[in-house]
Structure formats: C-alpha cells, structure tokens
Design a protein around this motif. Structure first.
Motif, PDB file in Angstrom:
ATOM      1  N   PRO A   9      44.035  27.837  18.782  1.00 46.38           N
ATOM      2  CA  PRO A   9      44.526  28.398  17.523  1.00 46.38           C
ATOM      3  C   PRO A   9      43.485  29.209  16.757  1.00 46.38           C
ATOM      4  O   PRO A   9      43.835  29.983  15.873  1.00 46.38           O
ATOM      5  CB  PRO A   9      44.978  27.175  16.725  1.00 46.38           C
ATOM      6  N   ARG A  10      42.215  29.097  17.102  1.00 48.35           N
ATOM      7  CA  ARG A  10      41.173  29.877  16.429  1.00 48.35           C
ATOM      8  C   ARG A  10      41.033  31.276  17.023  1.00 48.35           C
ATOM      9  O   ARG A  10      40.315  32.115  16.473  1.00 48.35           O
ATOM     10  CB  ARG A  10      39.842  29.130  16.514  1.00 48.35           C
ATOM     11  N   CYS A  11      41.712  31.534  18.124  1.00 53.03           N
ATOM     12  CA  CYS A  11      41.607  32.824  18.827  1.00 53.03           C
ATOM     13  C   CYS A  11      42.771  33.727  18.422  1.00 53.03           C
ATOM     14  O   CYS A  11      43.934  33.371  18.582  1.00 53.03           O
ATOM     15  CB  CYS A  11      41.631  32.572  20.326  1.00 53.03           C
ATOM     16  N   SER A  12      42.462  34.923  17.933  1.00 52.55           N
ATOM     17  CA  SER A  12      43.521  35.831  17.489  1.00 52.55           C
ATOM     18  C   SER A  12      44.404  36.278  18.653  1.00 52.55           C
ATOM     19  O   SER A  12      45.618  36.408  18.493  1.00 52.55           O
ATOM     20  CB  SER A  12      42.933  37.040  16.764  1.00 52.55           C
ATOM     21  N   THR A  13      43.833  36.506  19.819  1.00 56.05           N
ATOM     22  CA  THR A  13      44.643  36.905  20.977  1.00 56.05           C
ATOM     23  C   THR A  13      45.604  35.785  21.360  1.00 56.05           C
ATOM     24  O   THR A  13      46.772  36.037  21.670  1.00 56.05           O
ATOM     25  CB  THR A  13      43.746  37.278  22.171  1.00 56.05           C
ATOM     26  N   VAL A  30      52.883  24.074  23.852  1.00 60.38           N
ATOM     27  CA  VAL A  30      51.556  24.534  23.447  1.00 60.38           C
ATOM     28  C   VAL A  30      50.533  23.477  23.843  1.00 60.38           C
ATOM     29  O   VAL A  30      50.600  22.340  23.375  1.00 60.38           O
ATOM     30  CB  VAL A  30      51.489  24.812  21.938  1.00 60.38           C
ATOM     31  N   VAL A  31      49.626  23.862  24.723  1.00 55.00           N
ATOM     32  CA  VAL A  31      48.553  22.973  25.148  1.00 55.00           C
ATOM     33  C   VAL A  31      47.269  23.485  24.521  1.00 55.00           C
ATOM     34  O   VAL A  31      46.811  24.580  24.856  1.00 55.00           O
ATOM     35  CB  VAL A  31      48.418  22.939  26.692  1.00 55.00           C
ATOM     36  N   LYS A  32      46.732  22.723  23.596  1.00 50.54           N
ATOM     37  CA  LYS A  32      45.434  23.078  23.011  1.00 50.54           C
ATOM     38  C   LYS A  32      44.382  22.671  24.036  1.00 50.54           C
ATOM     39  O   LYS A  32      43.943  21.523  24.073  1.00 50.54           O
ATOM     40  CB  LYS A  32      45.239  22.390  21.667  1.00 50.54           C
ATOM     41  N   TYR A  33      44.026  23.633  24.862  1.00 48.43           N
ATOM     42  CA  TYR A  33      43.236  23.317  26.054  1.00 48.43           C
ATOM     43  C   TYR A  33      41.835  22.801  25.756  1.00 48.43           C
ATOM     44  O   TYR A  33      41.212  22.179  26.616  1.00 48.43           O
ATOM     45  CB  TYR A  33      43.180  24.520  27.005  1.00 48.43           C
TER      46      TYR A  33
END
Length: 113
Positions: A9-13, A30-33
């Motif tokens: 979620p911190r990545c704009s892409t 959604v997997v927060k890898y």
C-alpha cells in the motif's frame, strides 16, 4: 473473475494497479506481500508465468540489494534473497484466471483482466 494482487500500500504503482482492477469490476484478493510473502516456489511460479526473467522481478533500487551484493547473482540466488527478504520483490504482481503479470507498466495487466 478471480484475481490476486501482491500489494504494497505504500507503493503508488501498486495502489494505481489495485484501483485499475477495481475500476474493471474486479474485487481482487489483496496480499500484502511484506506481511505475507509468497514462498520461494510460489515466487518462482509467478515469475515464470509472467514470462519475465528473475532479474526483472527484483527491486535493484532497494539498499538491501547492494548490501547483499546481488549484482550479478544467479536466478537461484535472487530467488533465495527475495524469499528471505520480500522487500526485494518488485511489485505488484497480479494473478488472474488469464495469467500473471508484473504491473510495470500498469497497462501490462490489461491482457489478463
């Protein structure tokens, strides 16, 4: 359509790719890898299914990449490093019934949604 996004979620892409999926009417898993990383075997399968070299799936701009001296590393060494340090995994990977893509550029997911 079943879809999974390996998301930071911190990545704009990654955020823009998630928005693109939702705009297409897809509510992906959604997997927060960084919290729940894929196993080495899962990572290898995703990279192969995306049709990209392992070297394209690693974040070379991460300080850890240099710290671990991964420049010139083999595919196996890169996979080991990414499995042990998920921050090194390029993002986001999107998996659907139609295939797997690394959403860089974001438009690369168009043919699997």
């Amino acid at each position: 359509m079943d879809a999974t996004i390996y998301h930071n979620p911190r990545c704009s892409t990654s955020r823009k790719t998630l928005d693109k999926l939702k705009e297409a009417g897809i509510e992906p898993t959604v997997v927060k890898y960084l919290d729940t990383p894929p196993s080495r075997a899962e990572l290898k399968r995703m990279i192969e299914a995306a049709g990209i070299p392992v070297s394209k799936a690693v974040r070379k701009r991460e300080a850890l990449y240099s710290e671990l001296k991964l420049d010139g590393a083999s595919d196996d060494q890169l996979l080991d490093a990414m499995a042990a340090n998920p921050i090194l995994i390029e993002r986001p990977f999107v998996v659907t019934d139609k295939g797997v893509r690394l959403a860089r550029p974001i438009e690369s997911v168009d043919d699997i949604i």
